[in-house]
Write a protein that holds these residues in place. Structure first.
Motif, PDB file in Angstrom:
ATOM      1  N   UNK A  83       0.834  -1.197   0.000  1.00 29.39           N
ATOM      2  CA  UNK A  83       0.000   0.000   0.000  1.00 29.39           C
ATOM      3  C   UNK A  83       0.871   1.249   0.000  1.00 29.39           C
ATOM      4  N   UNK A  84       0.553   2.192  -0.881  1.00 31.70           N
ATOM      5  CA  UNK A  84       1.253   3.468  -0.914  1.00 31.70           C
ATOM      6  C   UNK A  84       0.475   4.545  -0.171  1.00 31.70           C
ATOM      7  N   UNK A  85       0.955   5.783  -0.252  1.00 34.62           N
ATOM      8  CA  UNK A  85       0.344   6.904   0.470  1.00 34.62           C
ATOM      9  C   UNK A  85       0.075   8.049  -0.499  1.00 34.62           C
ATOM     10  N   UNK A  86      -1.118   8.602  -0.410  1.00 34.62           N
ATOM     11  CA  UNK A  86      -1.449   9.808  -1.174  1.00 34.62           C
ATOM     12  C   UNK A  86      -2.035  10.839  -0.219  1.00 34.62           C
ATOM     13  N   UNK A 135       5.033   9.181   6.038  1.00 32.56           N
ATOM     14  CA  UNK A 135       6.069   9.555   5.078  1.00 32.56           C
ATOM     15  C   UNK A 135       5.588   9.194   3.668  1.00 32.56           C
ATOM     16  N   UNK A 136       6.482   8.704   2.822  1.00 28.80           N
ATOM     17  CA  UNK A 136       6.093   8.205   1.506  1.00 28.80           C
ATOM     18  C   UNK A 136       6.373   6.707   1.408  1.00 28.80           C
ATOM     19  N   UNK A 137       6.355   6.058   2.554  1.00 24.05           N
ATOM     20  CA  UNK A 137       6.743   4.659   2.628  1.00 24.05           C
ATOM     21  C   UNK A 137       5.636   3.727   2.142  1.00 24.05           C
ATOM     22  N   UNK A 166      -0.699 -15.682   0.577  1.00 27.46           N
ATOM     23  CA  UNK A 166       0.522 -15.651  -0.221  1.00 27.46           C
ATOM     24  C   UNK A 166       0.876 -14.216  -0.602  1.00 27.46           C
ATOM     25  N   UNK A 167       2.164 -13.930  -0.766  1.00 25.71           N
ATOM     26  CA  UNK A 167       2.573 -12.582  -1.165  1.00 25.71           C
ATOM     27  C   UNK A 167       2.301 -12.326  -2.642  1.00 25.71           C
ATOM     28  N   UNK A 168       1.782 -11.138  -2.927  1.00 27.31           N
ATOM     29  CA  UNK A 168       1.616 -10.690  -4.293  1.00 27.31           C
ATOM     30  C   UNK A 168       2.723  -9.721  -4.647  1.00 27.31           C
ATOM     31  N   UNK A 169       2.364  -8.510  -5.033  1.00 26.56           N
ATOM     32  CA  UNK A 169       3.345  -7.472  -5.359  1.00 26.56           C
ATOM     33  C   UNK A 169       3.709  -6.730  -4.079  1.00 26.56           C
ATOM     34  N   UNK A 170       4.958  -6.825  -3.673  1.00 27.15           N
ATOM     35  CA  UNK A 170       5.403  -6.239  -2.413  1.00 27.15           C
ATOM     36  C   UNK A 170       6.328  -5.043  -2.583  1.00 27.15           C
ATOM     37  N   UNK A 171       6.907  -4.886  -3.763  1.00 31.45           N
ATOM     38  CA  UNK A 171       7.926  -3.846  -3.945  1.00 31.45           C
ATOM     39  C   UNK A 171       7.373  -2.547  -4.530  1.00 31.45           C
ATOM     40  N   UNK A 172       6.095  -2.525  -4.860  1.00 31.38           N
ATOM     41  CA  UNK A 172       5.462  -1.284  -5.296  1.00 31.38           C
ATOM     42  C   UNK A 172       3.979  -1.352  -4.954  1.00 31.38           C
ATOM     43  N   UNK A 173       3.377  -0.195  -4.815  1.00 33.61           N
ATOM     44  CA  UNK A 173       1.998  -0.118  -4.350  1.00 33.61           C
ATOM     45  C   UNK A 173       1.022  -0.697  -5.364  1.00 33.61           C
TER      46      UNK A 173
END
Length: 313
Positions: free
Chosen positions: A119-122, A137-139, A209-216
């Motif tokens: 999840x990203x932040x807006x 932050x923007x984490x 299970x993990x999906x996409x973890x390196x980008x939102x």
């Protein structure tokens, strides 16, 4: 895939249309279920307009038209859902175009019962960013690496070092497995952290299970009137709500015979660490002294707990 996206709506008239349209971009989304929870703004009217505009959007309210909180509101959405898969979305958040990319592949394997992503932040305004940037932050809110499903539950309990977190906005689950294995679904008496408590139990009973973890894959919308702002304005001590969360988790764990004893002890210590942090000064130091002698891991659990450290002194 036939995905039902459940959107609890409260005080989100400015944002719910964006949330809905971000879900409707996917052919896999069978329906978007809006459950309006007696908003003080014009969210109900906006939801009604969305149902008129889009065939896949359905609108419900509680039978008494009252406000029942996010837990009861999501439960009503689950009751009305007709899809084979369930995804959640808060009304002031939104999906990104890659939201279900991993799910479309992973769910081809029948043993995969759920998939989580990042999840990203807006920030919707400069004021919101100024007020909450130190918190978000923007984490990314994400699990830091791919884990076996058996490690997800203890990982969320801070038993696996730097495991990380995932948000309910980035979770997709098989509907039938969830309903069969998770009872109750969301606990309605928890007004805050009911989604965290739900994710704890879900990750114990289902193989996630993990999906996409390196980008939102979705974005958390931060603004002046969302839930975290309301809690802050009411001067609610975050550690207080965490005590209620861990008491709930501990009560469930103690009555679940299949949970290993070491995990039960860890959960009890997490609850205790918050209770120590909130205790009056005289009692606090008595508790710290006692547990340093009799149960040092309770203190150690607190040391890694930001609210424990914040409210300790």
């Amino acid at each position: 895939m036939k995905i039902s996206v459940i959107v609890p709506v409260y005080n989100a008239e400015k944002y719910v249309a964006q949330a809905v349209e971000s879900a409707l971009q996917f052919d896999e989304v069978y329906e978007v279920i809006l459950v309006e929870d007696k908003s003080p703004d014009n969210a109900l009217e906006v939801c009604q307009q969305l149902t008129e505009k889009y065939d896949r959007v359905k609108l419900f309210q509680h039978p008494d038209k009252g406000n029942h909180g996010a837990g009861a509101t999501r439960n009503l959405g689950l009751e009305k859902a007709g899809g084979d898969f369930i995804a959640f979305l808060d009304a002031d958040d939104y999906y990104l175009p890659n939201r279900f990319d991993a799910e479309k592949e992973l769910f081809k394997d029948p043993k995969v019962e759920g998939v989580y992503g990042a999840l990203g932040v807006h920030y919707y305004s400069e004021k919101a960013k100024e007020q909450y940037y130190s918190l978000f932050k923007d984490n990314l809110t994400t699990v830091y690496r791919k884990h076996d499903p058996k490690d997800v539950f203890p990982g969320q309990l801070n038993m696996k070092g730097s495991f990380g977190l995932f948000s309910i906005d980035c979770l997709t689950v098989r509907r039938e497995q969830m309903i069969q294995k998770l009872k109750p679904l969301f606990k309605t008496h928890l007004r805050l952290h009911q989604d965290t408590e739900f994710l704890f139990r879900l990750s114990y009973y289902l193989d996630l299970y993990p999906g996409i973890l390196d980008k939102a894959v979705a974005m958390r919308g931060v603004h002046e009137n969302n839930r975290i702002t309301t809690v802050d304005s009411q001067k609610v001590n975050p550690a207080t709500t965490r005590v209620l969360l861990w008491r709930e988790v501990n009560n469930w764990a103690q009555h679940e015979d299949t949970i290993p004893e070491d995990i039960k002890r860890h959960i009890g210590r997490m609850q205790r660490s918050y209770e120590i942090a909130l205790a009056p000064a005289v009692k606090k130091w008595g508790m710290i002294t006692k547990y340093l002698i009799t149960d040092y891991p309770s203190i150690r659990s607190g040391i890694y707990n930001i609210n424990f450290r914040k409210y300790l002194f």
